[in-house]
Design a protein around this motif. Structure first.
Motif, PDB file in Angstrom:
ATOM      1  N   ALA A 210       0.716  -0.876  -0.460  1.00  0.00           N
ATOM      2  CA  ALA A 210       0.049   0.069  -0.193  1.00  0.00           C
ATOM      3  C   ALA A 210       0.605   1.543  -0.171  1.00  0.00           C
ATOM      4  O   ALA A 210       0.434   2.145  -0.743  1.00  0.00           O
ATOM      5  N   TYR A 211       2.289   1.677   0.894  1.00  0.00           N
ATOM      6  CA  TYR A 211       2.675   3.035   0.958  1.00  0.00           C
ATOM      7  C   TYR A 211       4.095   1.881   0.773  1.00  0.00           C
ATOM      8  O   TYR A 211       4.994   2.909   0.448  1.00  0.00           O
ATOM      9  N   ALA A 212       4.791   1.461   0.034  1.00  0.00           N
ATOM     10  CA  ALA A 212       5.838   0.951  -0.980  1.00  0.00           C
ATOM     11  C   ALA A 212       5.613   0.027  -1.700  1.00  0.00           C
ATOM     12  O   ALA A 212       4.979  -1.049  -1.886  1.00  0.00           O
ATOM     13  N   CYS A 213       5.869   0.547  -3.249  1.00  0.00           N
ATOM     14  CA  CYS A 213       5.663  -0.122  -4.579  1.00  0.00           C
ATOM     15  C   CYS A 213       6.194   0.382  -5.605  1.00  0.00           C
ATOM     16  O   CYS A 213       7.789   1.321  -5.335  1.00  0.00           O
ATOM     17  N   GLY A 214       6.167  -0.188  -6.403  1.00  0.00           N
ATOM     18  CA  GLY A 214       6.977   0.179  -8.124  1.00  0.00           C
ATOM     19  C   GLY A 214       6.509   0.133  -9.199  1.00  0.00           C
ATOM     20  O   GLY A 214       6.054  -0.855  -9.339  1.00  0.00           O
ATOM     21  N   CYS A 215       7.448   0.022 -10.111  1.00  0.00           N
ATOM     22  CA  CYS A 215       6.824  -0.328 -11.355  1.00  0.00           C
ATOM     23  C   CYS A 215       8.081  -0.112 -12.161  1.00  0.00           C
ATOM     24  O   CYS A 215       8.795   0.296 -11.932  1.00  0.00           O
ATOM     25  N   THR A 216       7.664  -0.147 -13.467  1.00  0.00           N
ATOM     26  CA  THR A 216       8.729  -0.051 -14.985  1.00  0.00           C
ATOM     27  C   THR A 216       7.841   1.180 -16.153  1.00  0.00           C
ATOM     28  O   THR A 216       7.225   0.348 -16.448  1.00  0.00           O
ATOM     29  N   ILE A 217       8.418   2.094 -16.229  1.00  0.00           N
ATOM     30  CA  ILE A 217       8.134   2.684 -17.827  1.00  0.00           C
ATOM     31  C   ILE A 217       9.405   2.480 -18.567  1.00  0.00           C
ATOM     32  O   ILE A 217      10.446   2.552 -18.036  1.00  0.00           O
ATOM     33  N   PRO A 218       8.655   2.967 -19.823  1.00  0.00           N
ATOM     34  CA  PRO A 218       9.419   2.906 -20.952  1.00  0.00           C
ATOM     35  C   PRO A 218      11.224   4.015 -20.938  1.00  0.00           C
ATOM     36  O   PRO A 218      11.724   3.620 -21.532  1.00  0.00           O
ATOM     37  N   SER A 219      10.713   5.281 -20.232  1.00  0.00           N
ATOM     38  CA  SER A 219      11.890   6.375 -20.675  1.00  0.00           C
ATOM     39  C   SER A 219      11.464   7.254 -19.353  1.00  0.00           C
ATOM     40  O   SER A 219      10.507   7.344 -19.109  1.00  0.00           O
ATOM     41  N   PHE A 220      12.110   7.940 -19.355  1.00  0.00           N
ATOM     42  CA  PHE A 220      12.415   9.292 -18.824  1.00  0.00           C
ATOM     43  C   PHE A 220      11.152  10.085 -18.364  1.00  0.00           C
ATOM     44  O   PHE A 220      11.046  11.357 -18.081  1.00  0.00           O
ATOM     45  N   GLN A 221      10.923  10.545 -19.964  1.00  0.00           N
ATOM     46  CA  GLN A 221       9.440  10.972 -20.622  1.00  0.00           C
ATOM     47  C   GLN A 221       8.511  11.128 -20.069  1.00  0.00           C
ATOM     48  O   GLN A 221       7.092  11.542 -19.974  1.00  0.00           O
ATOM     49  N   ASN A 222       8.229   9.764 -19.200  1.00  0.00           N
ATOM     50  CA  ASN A 222       7.131   9.171 -18.277  1.00  0.00           C
ATOM     51  C   ASN A 222       7.196   9.477 -17.423  1.00  0.00           C
ATOM     52  O   ASN A 222       6.132   9.201 -16.424  1.00  0.00           O
ATOM     53  N   VAL A 223       8.251  10.127 -16.617  1.00  0.00           N
ATOM     54  CA  VAL A 223       8.094  10.555 -15.459  1.00  0.00           C
ATOM     55  C   VAL A 223       6.965  11.041 -14.574  1.00  0.00           C
ATOM     56  O   VAL A 223       6.720  11.375 -13.712  1.00  0.00           O
ATOM     57  N   GLU A 224       7.040  12.547 -15.658  1.00  0.00           N
ATOM     58  CA  GLU A 224       5.544  13.235 -15.407  1.00  0.00           C
ATOM     59  C   GLU A 224       4.337  13.739 -15.364  1.00  0.00           C
ATOM     60  O   GLU A 224       3.838  13.314 -14.180  1.00  0.00           O
ATOM     61  N   GLU A 225       4.132  12.690 -16.112  1.00  0.00           N
ATOM     62  CA  GLU A 225       2.421  11.384 -15.796  1.00  0.00           C
ATOM     63  C   GLU A 225       2.981  10.761 -14.888  1.00  0.00           C
ATOM     64  O   GLU A 225       1.474  10.579 -14.007  1.00  0.00           O
ATOM     65  N   VAL A 226       3.682   9.697 -14.231  1.00  0.00           N
ATOM     66  CA  VAL A 226       3.459   9.504 -12.876  1.00  0.00           C
ATOM     67  C   VAL A 226       3.246  10.191 -12.053  1.00  0.00           C
ATOM     68  O   VAL A 226       2.544  10.356 -10.568  1.00  0.00           O
ATOM     69  N   ILE A 227       4.248  11.873 -12.207  1.00  0.00           N
ATOM     70  CA  ILE A 227       4.336  12.411 -10.923  1.00  0.00           C
ATOM     71  C   ILE A 227       3.312  13.311 -10.434  1.00  0.00           C
ATOM     72  O   ILE A 227       2.429  13.406  -9.198  1.00  0.00           O
ATOM     73  N   GLN A 228       2.007  13.683 -11.738  1.00  0.00           N
ATOM     74  CA  GLN A 228       0.957  14.308 -11.871  1.00  0.00           C
ATOM     75  C   GLN A 228       0.162  13.276 -11.153  1.00  0.00           C
ATOM     76  O   GLN A 228      -0.587  14.032 -10.872  1.00  0.00           O
ATOM     77  N   LYS A 229       0.007  12.572 -11.092  1.00  0.00           N
ATOM     78  CA  LYS A 229      -1.086  11.358 -11.024  1.00  0.00           C
ATOM     79  C   LYS A 229      -1.136  10.692  -9.701  1.00  0.00           C
ATOM     80  O   LYS A 229      -2.058  11.106  -8.601  1.00  0.00           O
TER      81      LYS A 229
END
Length: 310
Positions: free
Chosen positions: A285-304
């Motif tokens: 719940a409070y500690a997790c992770g995933c894989t994204i294609p590139s650093f271009q996807n970082v902003e999308e994660v941060i916005q979520k």
């Protein structure tokens, strides 16, 4: 699934191979090594092996076996601290006669129908210790030390967990079995001057926005610091913890092996695992992770995460 069915299979099979996830943390290794030492102590005539990639940081806890492919034929495989197939370190488990999973993460298992998963446990090592003690099996001091190490790290020294009172009870029992807490602490919380200097470097690179902190670790950091992937991916997470204004913190690290970006997420009191799942990941719940294609996807994660906080 009844936990006793696992122990019936352990009793029945002559060859038992214990696996866990790739790029192991101390919970994965402590669970794997601890369980193997318990079974070797109870069944000295069985063939019991541990396999998978290894990390220098946690080499103090033990070492892996190198075994031939044929060993898997007709064997029982027990996979600990992971329930998703793409993260299992040694893919030869598919050749085994039977596969069990023991895990504590909030992920759907795609490995086998024979699984024991308890998401209330702070660590897989805690769950394994609990099951072994419930079955009435003796735990050698070396195994208790390995399991204790897994609990210490995954619970953040008893800071995180859905049922910490139970975590403490299991840990106390492991100490009664002879777990060497000092050995664990001396090996994981003492750092070299170079390691401290590396932390200072990353400390200055942290970004902040609307309650979220994060690091973006490009490939060149591994040229600057001759270290292992987890030393940065998970090792630098703690730099962003404990800041009053920051409720969620993330680490994005380039993975040379897969040409992707591995993401580690942590939070204080806010369930974030659904965000990780939305990018194909998972965890707690409070500690997790995933894989994204590139650093271009970082902003999308941060916005979520920012939207989650709102």
């Amino acid at each position: 699934m009844d936990y006793k069915d696992l122990f019936k299979d352990i009793e029945a099979y002559e060859t038992i191979i214990i696996e866990r996830h790739t790029r192991p943390d101390l919970d994965a290794l402590g669970s794997q090594i601890g369980l193997s030492l318990i079974l070797k102590n109870k069944y000295p005539n069985k063939n019991i092996y541990i396999v998978g990639d290894m990390t220098k940081k946690y080499s103090f806890i033990g070492k892996m076996d190198e075994i031939e492919d044929e060993k898997f034929n007709g064997a029982l495989v027990i996979i600990v601290d992971v329930a998703v197939s793409y993260l299992v370190s040694d893919k030869r488990y598919t050749n085994a006669s039977k596969v069990w999973v023991i895990d504590h993460h909030k992920n759907d298992c795609d490995i086998t129908d024979y699984k024991l998963v308890d998401t209330t446990r702070s660590a897989a090592a805690e769950y394994i210790a609990y099951l072994v003690m419930k079955e009435g099996i003796d735990i050698p001091s070396s195994a208790a030390t390995a399991l204790y190490g897994g609990i210490i790290t995954d619970s953040g020294r008893f800071m995180y967990g859905a049922n910490l009172s139970e975590t403490l009870r299991v840990s106390a029992s492991l100490m009664d079995f002879g777990a060497d807490a000092k050995y664990i602490y001396d090996n994981i919380y003492i750092e070299t001057l170079q390691e401290r200097e590396m932390k200072n470097y990353f400390q200055e690179r942290i970004k902040f926005k609307d309650g979220v902190a994060w690091l973006e670790n490009e490939p060149e950091v591994f040229d600057k610091f001759k270290c292992e992937f987890n030393d940065i991916s998970r090792g630098m997470l703690s730099l962003m913890a404990g800041i009053e204004e920051i409720k969620i913190w993330c680490n994005f690290t380039y993975d040379l092996e897969s040409n992707t970006v591995k993401c580690e997420f942590r939070s204080r009191g806010i369930e974030i695992v659904e965000v990780a799942k939305s990018f194909g990941g998972g965890g707690h719940a409070y500690a997790c992770g995933c894989t994204i294609p590139s650093f271009q996807n970082v902003e999308e994660v941060i916005q979520k995460f920012i939207q989650l906080l709102k």
